[in-house]
Structure formats: C-alpha cells, structure tokens
Design a protein around this motif. Structure first.
Motif, PDB file in Angstrom:
ATOM      1  N   LEU A   5      21.220  30.293  85.976  1.00 26.79           N
ATOM      2  CA  LEU A   5      21.087  29.072  86.752  1.00 26.79           C
ATOM      3  C   LEU A   5      19.698  28.923  87.370  1.00 26.79           C
ATOM      4  CD1 LEU A   5      22.666  26.591  87.634  1.00 26.79           C
ATOM      5  CD2 LEU A   5      23.425  27.869  89.639  1.00 26.79           C
ATOM      6  N   ILE A   6      19.165  29.954  87.957  1.00 25.41           N
ATOM      7  CA  ILE A   6      17.856  29.874  88.627  1.00 25.41           C
ATOM      8  C   ILE A   6      16.742  29.563  87.637  1.00 25.41           C
ATOM      9  CG2 ILE A   6      16.116  31.200  89.932  1.00 25.41           C
ATOM     10  CD1 ILE A   6      18.486  32.498  91.408  1.00 25.41           C
ATOM     11  N   PRO A   7      16.634  30.252  86.507  1.00 25.10           N
ATOM     12  CA  PRO A   7      15.582  29.892  85.543  1.00 25.10           C
ATOM     13  C   PRO A   7      15.756  28.474  84.980  1.00 25.10           C
ATOM     14  CG  PRO A   7      16.440  32.067  85.025  1.00 25.10           C
ATOM     15  CD  PRO A   7      17.322  31.490  86.092  1.00 25.10           C
ATOM     16  N   THR A   8      17.011  28.055  84.811  1.00 26.30           N
ATOM     17  CA  THR A   8      17.259  26.705  84.295  1.00 26.30           C
ATOM     18  C   THR A   8      16.793  25.656  85.295  1.00 26.30           C
ATOM     19  OG1 THR A   8      19.187  27.528  83.094  1.00 26.30           O
ATOM     20  CG2 THR A   8      19.031  25.145  83.407  1.00 26.30           C
ATOM     21  N   ILE A   9      17.123  25.843  86.567  1.00 28.19           N
ATOM     22  CA  ILE A   9      16.689  24.904  87.611  1.00 28.19           C
ATOM     23  C   ILE A   9      15.168  24.901  87.716  1.00 28.19           C
ATOM     24  CG2 ILE A   9      16.719  24.462  90.099  1.00 28.19           C
ATOM     25  CD1 ILE A   9      19.643  25.404  90.095  1.00 28.19           C
ATOM     26  N   LEU A  12      13.805  22.912  84.849  1.00 24.88           N
ATOM     27  CA  LEU A  12      14.006  21.470  85.063  1.00 24.88           C
ATOM     28  C   LEU A  12      13.015  20.915  86.077  1.00 24.88           C
ATOM     29  CD1 LEU A  12      17.907  21.193  85.092  1.00 24.88           C
ATOM     30  CD2 LEU A  12      16.342  20.246  83.404  1.00 24.88           C
ATOM     31  N   ILE A  13      12.794  21.648  87.149  1.00 28.93           N
ATOM     32  CA  ILE A  13      11.828  21.202  88.174  1.00 28.93           C
ATOM     33  C   ILE A  13      10.426  21.159  87.574  1.00 28.93           C
ATOM     34  CG2 ILE A  13      10.716  21.855  90.352  1.00 28.93           C
ATOM     35  CD1 ILE A  13      13.486  22.886  91.268  1.00 28.93           C
ATOM     36  N   GLY A  14      10.084  22.167  86.815  1.00 29.58           N
ATOM     37  CA  GLY A  14       8.771  22.197  86.170  1.00 29.58           C
ATOM     38  C   GLY A  14       8.584  21.053  85.190  1.00 29.58           C
ATOM     39  N   THR A  15       9.634  20.781  84.412  1.00 29.05           N
ATOM     40  CA  THR A  15       9.582  19.685  83.450  1.00 29.05           C
ATOM     41  C   THR A  15       9.450  18.343  84.164  1.00 29.05           C
ATOM     42  OG1 THR A  15      10.923  20.955  81.899  1.00 29.05           O
ATOM     43  CG2 THR A  15      10.802  18.589  81.535  1.00 29.05           C
ATOM     44  N   ALA A  16      10.237  18.143  85.221  1.00 28.56           N
ATOM     45  CA  ALA A  16      10.171  16.890  85.983  1.00 28.56           C
ATOM     46  C   ALA A  16       8.795  16.720  86.617  1.00 28.56           C
ATOM     47  CB  ALA A  16      11.253  16.855  87.056  1.00 28.56           C
ATOM     48  N   PHE A  17       8.253  17.783  87.174  1.00 27.74           N
ATOM     49  CA  PHE A  17       6.928  17.717  87.791  1.00 27.74           C
ATOM     50  C   PHE A  17       5.861  17.420  86.747  1.00 27.74           C
ATOM     51  CE2 PHE A  17       3.049  19.697  89.543  1.00 27.74           C
ATOM     52  CZ  PHE A  17       2.940  18.941  90.697  1.00 27.74           C
TER      53      PHE A  17
END
Length: 120
Positions: A5-9, A12-17
C-alpha cells in the motif's frame, strides 16, 4: 498489505505531481506560443478587432464595404473581405449594387429592425 500500500500510494502521488508539473509546463508553453502568433499576425488580429468594432456599433447594424475599406486601409479588396469573414461578418448586395456587411451574430437584431421598418 502495508508493504504494498505505501509504495503504491507513493507512486500515485509521484505520478499526480509529475502530471501536474507537465500540465503547467504545457499550459505556459501554449500561452507563449499564442503570444508569439498574435505578435506575428498582429495586423490581421487588429484588423479583425477593428472590423468587429465597426460592425458592433450600437446604431449601425451594417456598414458599406466602402466605409469599412476607408477605415481599414492598407488591404486589398479581397484581403479585406477575408478579414471581415474571419471577424464573423456576412455580405449582402443591395439593389443599387453596393456591398454591405454585418456581423452574423447581429442577424436577429437586423431582422427585427427590418420587420419594424416595414410595419411603419
């Protein structure tokens, strides 16, 4: 479960940024490109704006080609006609053969005035 879960989140945050940065960069580039194009074709843009100004006059729904040509000097006849079309104008020939132009957006106003002048 937490190990996944932590690496996935984080991904996702990195991709969104990254997506946000890309979007902002492209938006700024498009604004710059538009500014350059407007500067390159400034005469044409200003001629269209001037044509719209004359054809948007409160009491003059339409203008003769001669009047428009007088105020938008420096263009050949057909080039001025192209500018008027790009500005959203349409042409009409009167019975005397004179050429008149009006904005397509003012057609309802034109028809209303035409009907009211016939009923008087």
């Amino acid at each position: 479960m937490t190990e996944i879960l932590i690496p996935t989140i984080a991904a996702l945050i990195g991709t969104a940024f990254g997506g946000l940065i890309t979007y902002l960069t492209h938006r700024q580039q498009l604004r710059h490109d538009l500014k350059v194009l407007k500067e390159t074709y400034k005469t044409d843009f200003m001629a269209e704006e001037t044509a719209k100004h004359f054809l948007s006059h409160k009491s003059h729904i339409e203008r003769s080609f001669d009047v428009l040509q007088k105020h938008l000097g420096g263009f050949e006849d057909n080039e001025l006609r192209k500018i008027l079309v790009r500005a959203g104008a349409i042409r009409e020939f009167r019975e005397d053969g004179s050429e008149w132009w009006r904005l397509l957006s003012r057609m309802d106003e034109y028809i209303k005035r035409k009907k009211s002048s016939k009923s008087n």
